[in-house]
Scaffold this motif. Structure first.
Motif, mmCIF file in Angstrom:
data_model
loop_
_atom_site.group_PDB
_atom_site.id
_atom_site.type_symbol
_atom_site.label_atom_id
_atom_site.label_comp_id
_atom_site.label_asym_id
_atom_site.label_seq_id
_atom_site.Cartn_x
_atom_site.Cartn_y
_atom_site.Cartn_z
ATOM 1 N N VAL A 166 0.953 -1.259 0.004
ATOM 2 C CA VAL A 166 0.132 -0.002 -0.055
ATOM 3 C C VAL A 166 0.851 1.234 0.019
ATOM 4 O O VAL A 166 0.532 2.147 -0.731
ATOM 5 C CB VAL A 166 -0.895 -0.121 1.255
ATOM 6 N N ALA A 167 1.849 1.237 0.767
ATOM 7 C CA ALA A 167 2.712 2.626 0.961
ATOM 8 C C ALA A 167 3.492 2.661 -0.425
ATOM 9 O O ALA A 167 3.610 3.745 -0.951
ATOM 10 C CB ALA A 167 3.851 2.111 1.973
ATOM 11 N N ALA A 168 3.853 1.514 -1.066
ATOM 12 C CA ALA A 168 4.729 1.539 -2.302
ATOM 13 C C ALA A 168 3.589 2.066 -3.533
ATOM 14 O O ALA A 168 4.050 3.010 -4.239
ATOM 15 C CB ALA A 168 5.116 0.100 -2.870
ATOM 16 N N ALA A 169 2.272 1.340 -3.652
ATOM 17 C CA ALA A 169 1.088 2.254 -4.402
ATOM 18 C C ALA A 169 1.185 3.661 -4.490
ATOM 19 O O ALA A 169 1.386 4.362 -5.407
ATOM 20 C CB ALA A 169 0.037 1.421 -4.200
ATOM 21 N N LYS A 170 1.101 4.113 -2.990
ATOM 22 C CA LYS A 170 0.913 5.665 -2.844
ATOM 23 C C LYS A 170 2.110 6.365 -3.538
ATOM 24 O O LYS A 170 2.119 7.436 -3.814
ATOM 25 C CB LYS A 170 0.918 6.063 -1.353
ATOM 26 N N GLU A 171 3.443 5.768 -3.102
ATOM 27 C CA GLU A 171 4.695 6.505 -3.431
ATOM 28 C C GLU A 171 4.638 6.429 -5.282
ATOM 29 O O GLU A 171 5.424 7.432 -5.670
ATOM 30 C CB GLU A 171 5.821 5.721 -3.198
ATOM 31 N N LEU A 172 4.232 5.272 -5.869
ATOM 32 C CA LEU A 172 4.309 5.243 -7.209
ATOM 33 C C LEU A 172 3.123 5.899 -8.051
ATOM 34 O O LEU A 172 2.798 6.002 -9.253
ATOM 35 C CB LEU A 172 4.323 3.651 -7.581
ATOM 36 N N ALA A 173 2.280 6.582 -7.166
ATOM 37 C CA ALA A 173 0.726 6.898 -7.719
ATOM 38 C C ALA A 173 0.143 5.848 -8.635
ATOM 39 O O ALA A 173 -0.139 6.014 -9.701
ATOM 40 C CB ALA A 173 1.265 8.228 -8.512
ATOM 41 N N ALA A 174 0.154 4.576 -8.003
ATOM 42 C CA ALA A 174 -0.536 3.510 -8.832
ATOM 43 C C ALA A 174 -1.872 3.090 -8.494
ATOM 44 O O ALA A 174 -2.364 3.585 -7.259
ATOM 45 C CB ALA A 174 0.543 2.054 -8.397
ATOM 46 N N ASP A 175 -2.647 2.849 -9.464
ATOM 47 C CA ASP A 175 -4.057 2.447 -9.460
ATOM 48 C C ASP A 175 -4.124 1.156 -8.849
ATOM 49 O O ASP A 175 -5.246 0.756 -8.323
ATOM 50 C CB ASP A 175 -4.608 2.652 -10.725
ATOM 51 N N GLN A 176 -3.125 0.440 -8.975
ATOM 52 C CA GLN A 176 -3.319 -1.205 -8.619
ATOM 53 C C GLN A 176 -1.932 -1.643 -8.222
ATOM 54 O O GLN A 176 -0.773 -1.093 -8.802
ATOM 55 C CB GLN A 176 -3.935 -1.983 -9.864
ATOM 56 N N VAL A 177 -1.594 -3.094 -7.796
ATOM 57 C CA VAL A 177 -0.563 -3.515 -7.570
ATOM 58 C C VAL A 177 -0.746 -5.004 -7.876
ATOM 59 O O VAL A 177 -1.794 -5.524 -7.834
ATOM 60 C CB VAL A 177 -0.130 -3.528 -6.022
#
Length: 262
Positions: A14-25
């Motif tokens: 979840v933290a990585a997704a926020k850092e990447l501005a990702a919609d999904q993981v």
């Protein structure tokens, strides 16, 4: 807008997704090189993971362990593969995954490919899951089930004879398609003509030449796939995208968002 995300470590997903501005993981639920599935490596376990993912508004995909090869004619590989696939599907359902990506696998040098296709049929027949199984095309191997279009077509014909065939989808990997010798200009349409669907795209540039058979991902614009061809095949697939490139992937996500049609 096409959803774009990245493969990340589950413990910090979840933290990585926020850092990447990702919609999904996309995540592994266990060590991809091992047969054992332990406790979910996320602080607070499954319930906390689902809550954090929901709060962040993320979609989740799971990549099955690399050791799985349900096509194999070797009982010591095929039987554990089927058990591990079932365990992975069960865990994927627990975490709320939208699909589980599984490599197509291969048969031995002296085996008939038809045996591998039928082993896939049997595996899907026996599988109990409400989560889609997304079979991925592979880059190399003369005995691969999903490197070339004719093999994908034969595999799909076999799977359609299985109970649960409707839950089997397709993941198109751009590096694998390029390295496997597919024409990227036609790949999405050709795969969809065979399978009727593309559920997910693994968006990767390729370190090596077209048709090389080498599964070596690299960052967009740093490999050998022409930019226009890479963007075009992703757009033509019309499916959510997971980047599996190298190192920091935020620039790759931005690169792709800037080039895909709105």
């Amino acid at each position: 807008m096409v959803k774009i995300g990245a493969h990340v470590e589950l413990a910090g997903a979840v933290a990585a997704a926020k850092e990447l501005a990702a919609d999904q993981v996309q995540v592994f639920l266990s060590n991809p090189q091992q047969w054992k599935v332990g406790d979910l490596p996320y602080e607070g376990g499954v319930d906390r993971f689902r809550a954090d993912v929901a709060e962040a508004g993320l979609d989740v995909y799971v990549h099955a362990p690399y050791v799985i090869n349900v096509a194999s004619t070797n009982n010591r590989i095929r039987i554990p593969s089927r058990k591990l696939l079932q365990t992975t599907m069960d865990r994927a359902a627990e975490v709320g995954a939208l699909g589980v990506v599984v490599h197509g696998g291969h048969v031995g040098e002296k085996d008939e490919p038809a045996k591998g296709f039928d082993n896939w049929r049997k595996a899907i027949d026996a599988l109990e899951t409400d989560v889609p199984v997304l079979i991925e095309n592979t880059a190399g191997g003369d005995h691969s089930m999903t490197r070339r279009l004719e093999r994908i077509e034969q595999l799909w014909a076999a799977i359609q004879q299985a109970d649960g065939a409707a839950k089997v989808g397709f993941c198109l990997d751009t590096c694998h398609a390029w390295a496997g010798g597919l024409d990227l200009g036609e790949a999405a349409a050709q795969v969809r003509a065979i399978t009727g669907r593309i559920d997910l795209v693994h968006a990767n540039d390729s370190r090596d030449a077209a048709g090389s058979g080498a599964d070596r991902h690299t960052n967009f614009g740093q490999g050998q796939i022409p930019e226009a061809e890479l963007v075009a095949v992703i757009a033509a697939a019309g499916a959510p995208v997971i980047c599996e490139t190298k190192g920091a992937m935020a620039p790759d996500i931005t690169w792709l968002r800037d080039r895909l049609p709105a």
